[in-house]
Design a protein around this motif. Sequence first.
Motif, PDB file in Angstrom:
ATOM      1  N   GLN A  50      48.706  41.353   5.182  1.00  0.00           N
ATOM      2  CA  GLN A  50      49.212  42.697   4.937  1.00  0.00           C
ATOM      3  C   GLN A  50      50.149  43.162   6.053  1.00  0.00           C
ATOM      4  O   GLN A  50      51.107  43.904   5.802  1.00  0.00           O
ATOM      5  CB  GLN A  50      48.039  43.682   4.797  1.00  0.00           C
ATOM      6  CG  GLN A  50      47.253  43.479   3.520  1.00  0.00           C
ATOM      7  CD  GLN A  50      46.224  44.567   3.335  1.00  0.00           C
ATOM      8  OE1 GLN A  50      46.550  45.666   2.902  1.00  0.00           O
ATOM      9  NE2 GLN A  50      44.984  44.258   3.695  1.00  0.00           N
ATOM     10  N   ARG A  80      53.784  44.595   5.405  1.00  0.00           N
ATOM     11  CA  ARG A  80      54.146  45.974   5.767  1.00  0.00           C
ATOM     12  C   ARG A  80      55.457  45.985   6.548  1.00  0.00           C
ATOM     13  O   ARG A  80      56.303  46.883   6.371  1.00  0.00           O
ATOM     14  CB  ARG A  80      53.012  46.614   6.574  1.00  0.00           C
ATOM     15  CG  ARG A  80      51.849  47.094   5.718  1.00  0.00           C
ATOM     16  CD  ARG A  80      50.942  48.017   6.524  1.00  0.00           C
ATOM     17  NE  ARG A  80      50.261  47.303   7.615  1.00  0.00           N
ATOM     18  CZ  ARG A  80      49.074  46.739   7.498  1.00  0.00           C
ATOM     19  NH1 ARG A  80      48.437  46.786   6.337  1.00  0.00           N
ATOM     20  NH2 ARG A  80      48.525  46.139   8.529  1.00  0.00           N
ATOM     21  N   SER A  85      58.149  45.397   4.049  1.00  0.00           N
ATOM     22  CA  SER A  85      58.321  46.611   3.254  1.00  0.00           C
ATOM     23  C   SER A  85      59.085  47.681   4.030  1.00  0.00           C
ATOM     24  O   SER A  85      59.962  48.378   3.477  1.00  0.00           O
ATOM     25  CB  SER A  85      56.947  47.148   2.836  1.00  0.00           C
ATOM     26  OG  SER A  85      57.080  48.330   2.074  1.00  0.00           O
ATOM     27  N   SER A  86      58.757  47.779   5.325  1.00  0.00           N
ATOM     28  CA  SER A  86      59.475  48.779   6.162  1.00  0.00           C
ATOM     29  C   SER A  86      60.949  48.452   6.250  1.00  0.00           C
ATOM     30  O   SER A  86      61.828  49.331   6.118  1.00  0.00           O
ATOM     31  CB  SER A  86      58.853  48.831   7.554  1.00  0.00           C
ATOM     32  OG  SER A  86      57.497  49.229   7.483  1.00  0.00           O
ATOM     33  N   GLN A 103      51.973  42.622  -2.351  1.00  0.00           N
ATOM     34  CA  GLN A 103      50.998  43.598  -1.858  1.00  0.00           C
ATOM     35  C   GLN A 103      49.859  43.797  -2.861  1.00  0.00           C
ATOM     36  O   GLN A 103      48.689  43.866  -2.488  1.00  0.00           O
ATOM     37  CB  GLN A 103      51.698  44.927  -1.569  1.00  0.00           C
ATOM     38  CG  GLN A 103      52.566  44.920  -0.327  1.00  0.00           C
ATOM     39  CD  GLN A 103      53.298  46.230  -0.121  1.00  0.00           C
ATOM     40  OE1 GLN A 103      53.653  46.930  -1.086  1.00  0.00           O
ATOM     41  NE2 GLN A 103      53.556  46.583   1.145  1.00  0.00           N
TER      42      GLN A 103
END
Length: 367
Positions: A154, A158, A161-162, A194
Motif C-alpha cells: 500500500q 500511495r 497515487s500521489s 488498491q
Amino acid sequence: MTGSNDLALVNSELAEILPDFGPNSMNLALLNILEDFTSERNRLHDTQRAIMNILDDFGSERAYLETTQRAVLNILEDFYSERTLLETTQKAVLNILEDFDYERVRVSGANEKLRTEIDERISVEKALIDKGAALARSNAELEQFAYIASHDLQAPLRTISSFVEILSETIEGVNDETVNRHFTYIVDGVTRMQDLIKALLEYSRVGRETLPFRLLSCTSICVEVMRDLQASIDEFGAKVHCENLPNVMGDYTMLRQLFQNLIGNGIKFRGDRAPEVAITAEKSGKMWIIRVRDNGVGIDPQWVPKLFIIFQRLQTRQKYPGTGIGLAICKKIVDFHGGKIWVEQPTSGSGIIFAFSLPDANEAFHS
C-alpha cells in the motif's frame, strides 16, 4: 381178592422163611417188618418233602437268579447306552475342540490382519496429522505473507497515487487524446491495484482477529445487513425475505460479512426484474442448512467449481464491478465455523441458490 391172595402168598413165604416160629412169632415179625416199612416210608416221605423243599428253594433261587440276571442285563444295556452316549459326547467334544482350534487359528489370523490394518491406519493417520500440521503452517505462512504483502504494497501505491494526482494537475488542460487515455489507464490501474490489495488484506484477516464464539441470531444479523444495504435495496427495488432463521454459535463480525456478501450478490447480479432474495433454513442432523436464493442472472454450471477461488470473476468489471474475492471470503468464514458452502441450481425459475451449513447452537454448546 387180589389183596387176600397177596397176603396169603406173603404168609406162605414167611412160613418158609420162618419155619421154626409159631404163629405169634410170625405175627410179631410181620408187625416189625410193617413197622420198619412204615418207618422207611415215613423217612421216604420226609426225604421226598425235603427234596421237594429243596426243589422249591431251587425254584425260588432260580427265579431270583433270573431276576438278577435280567437286572444285570438291564444294567448292561444301560451301560451300553451310556457308553454309546459317552462316545457320541466324546465325538461332539472332539468336533468342538477341532472347531475351536480352527476358530482360534482363524481369529488369530484375523487379529494379526487387524493389527496390521491398525498399524497401517496409525501410520496413515500420523501422516495425515503431519500433512495437516504442515498445511496449517503453510496456510498460516501464506496468510502472514498475504497480510504483510498487502500491507507493505500500500505504501508504494500511495506514492504512485500521489504522483498521479500531481501529474493530473500538471497536465490538466492538455488537449491530447493519447495522453489523456494513457493517464486514464494509469489511474484505473492504480485504483484497481488498491482495491485488490485491500481485498487481499481483508481476506487474510478472516479468522486472524476473532473473539470467542457466542450465541447469535441469524435472523437479527440478516435484519442488520438489510439496514446496511438499504440504499441498494431502495435503488433497485429489491425485496429481501428472512425469518425463522436459527441461532448458532459463531463470530458476529464474520457471520455478518457472510450474509452481507451473499445478500449483496443477490442484489448486485440482478436480471431484468427487480431483485428478490429469500433466506431460509432447515435442520439436518446436528447442522443447520441455510439457503440464500436470488432471481438474478444465475451461474452456468461449468463455472461453479471456480466460484469460491480467490480473485475469480465470471462477469466483466464493466458490467459488475468488484474484486472477485467475496465468495472466497464466504467460504473461508464457513470453513472457520466448521461448515460447508455449495451451490444449488433452482428447480424452477432463474437465479442461483447459495447453501451453507453451520452447527446448531445447542450441539455446539454441548460439544
